[in-house]
Design a protein around this motif. Sequence first.
Motif, short mmCIF file in Angstrom:
data_model
loop_
_atom_site.label_atom_id
_atom_site.label_comp_id
_atom_site.label_asym_id
_atom_site.label_seq_id
_atom_site.Cartn_x
_atom_site.Cartn_y
_atom_site.Cartn_z
N LEU A 104 0.80 -1.22 0.00
CA LEU A 104 0.00 0.00 0.00
C LEU A 104 0.84 1.27 0.00
O LEU A 104 0.32 2.36 -0.20
N LEU A 105 2.14 1.15 0.20
CA LEU A 105 3.02 2.31 0.19
C LEU A 105 3.41 2.72 -1.23
O LEU A 105 4.01 3.77 -1.42
N PHE A 106 3.07 1.90 -2.22
CA PHE A 106 3.51 2.14 -3.59
C PHE A 106 2.33 2.30 -4.54
O PHE A 106 1.28 1.73 -4.32
N SER A 107 2.56 3.04 -5.61
CA SER A 107 1.54 3.14 -6.65
C SER A 107 1.60 1.88 -7.52
O SER A 107 2.59 1.16 -7.50
N GLU A 108 0.57 1.64 -8.28
CA GLU A 108 0.56 0.48 -9.19
C GLU A 108 1.70 0.59 -10.21
O GLU A 108 2.31 -0.40 -10.57
N ASP A 109 2.00 1.81 -10.67
CA ASP A 109 3.09 2.00 -11.63
C ASP A 109 4.43 1.63 -11.00
O ASP A 109 5.26 1.01 -11.64
N GLN A 110 4.64 1.99 -9.74
CA GLN A 110 5.89 1.62 -9.07
C GLN A 110 6.02 0.10 -8.96
O GLN A 110 7.11 -0.44 -9.08
N LEU A 111 4.91 -0.57 -8.72
CA LEU A 111 4.94 -2.03 -8.58
C LEU A 111 5.19 -2.72 -9.91
O LEU A 111 5.84 -3.75 -9.98
N LYS A 112 4.69 -2.13 -11.01
CA LYS A 112 4.90 -2.72 -12.34
C LYS A 112 6.30 -2.43 -12.86
O LYS A 112 6.89 -3.26 -13.55
N ASN A 113 6.82 -1.25 -12.59
CA ASN A 113 8.15 -0.82 -13.06
C ASN A 113 8.92 -0.28 -11.86
O ASN A 113 9.11 0.92 -11.71
N PRO A 114 9.38 -1.17 -10.96
CA PRO A 114 9.89 -0.74 -9.67
C PRO A 114 11.02 0.28 -9.69
O PRO A 114 11.07 1.14 -8.83
N PHE A 115 11.90 0.23 -10.63
CA PHE A 115 13.04 1.14 -10.60
C PHE A 115 13.13 1.99 -11.86
O PHE A 115 14.19 2.32 -12.34
N LYS A 116 11.97 2.36 -12.35
CA LYS A 116 11.87 3.24 -13.49
C LYS A 116 12.47 4.60 -13.11
O LYS A 116 12.28 5.08 -12.00
#
Length: 160
Positions: free
Chosen positions: A139-151
């Motif tokens: 819950l600390l991350f956006s869905e985009d962060q979870l899909k592309n963690p180190f973008k």
Amino acid sequence: MATRSNIVLIKVNKGGELVAESSYCHWDGYPDYNGLILETVFKKTKDIQKLVNRGEMSSISRHGKVDKMVDRGPKEIDSLANNPSLKQYAKEKMEKWGTEYLYYWVDKSAAAYVPKSWVEKWRVVDFYHPDIQEQRLRLLFSEDQLKNPFKKDHYGYKGG
């Protein structure tokens, strides 16, 4: 200065006892790095068990590779039978190691001991904000962060 963390697997051992197996990680323990790696790379109990079995570590790479410490110690195994709560266990563990964050994963075998929503999901305890213990790491991350963690857009990294 290091941001230290503990990585904990809570399970019932072969003797039927509720235990916490843990490893210490010296660098990059904050949720935006180690937390994101745990949430996106370590998604199964068997992978988490392998990680914890490595014992003390210097760091974890974005791809889940572990950089071992030179004087690395083994994992720790603590009985939770006499602990009044996971919150108390986390507080004691973090004080012992001087860690800022503790990440834990509850295996299916320990489902009877915790709320159902905690099973096989990463949770985080922040030493300076202990109420976050009830916070699911995801819950600390956006869905985009979870899909592309180190973008690069997220943290300035070149990509993962």
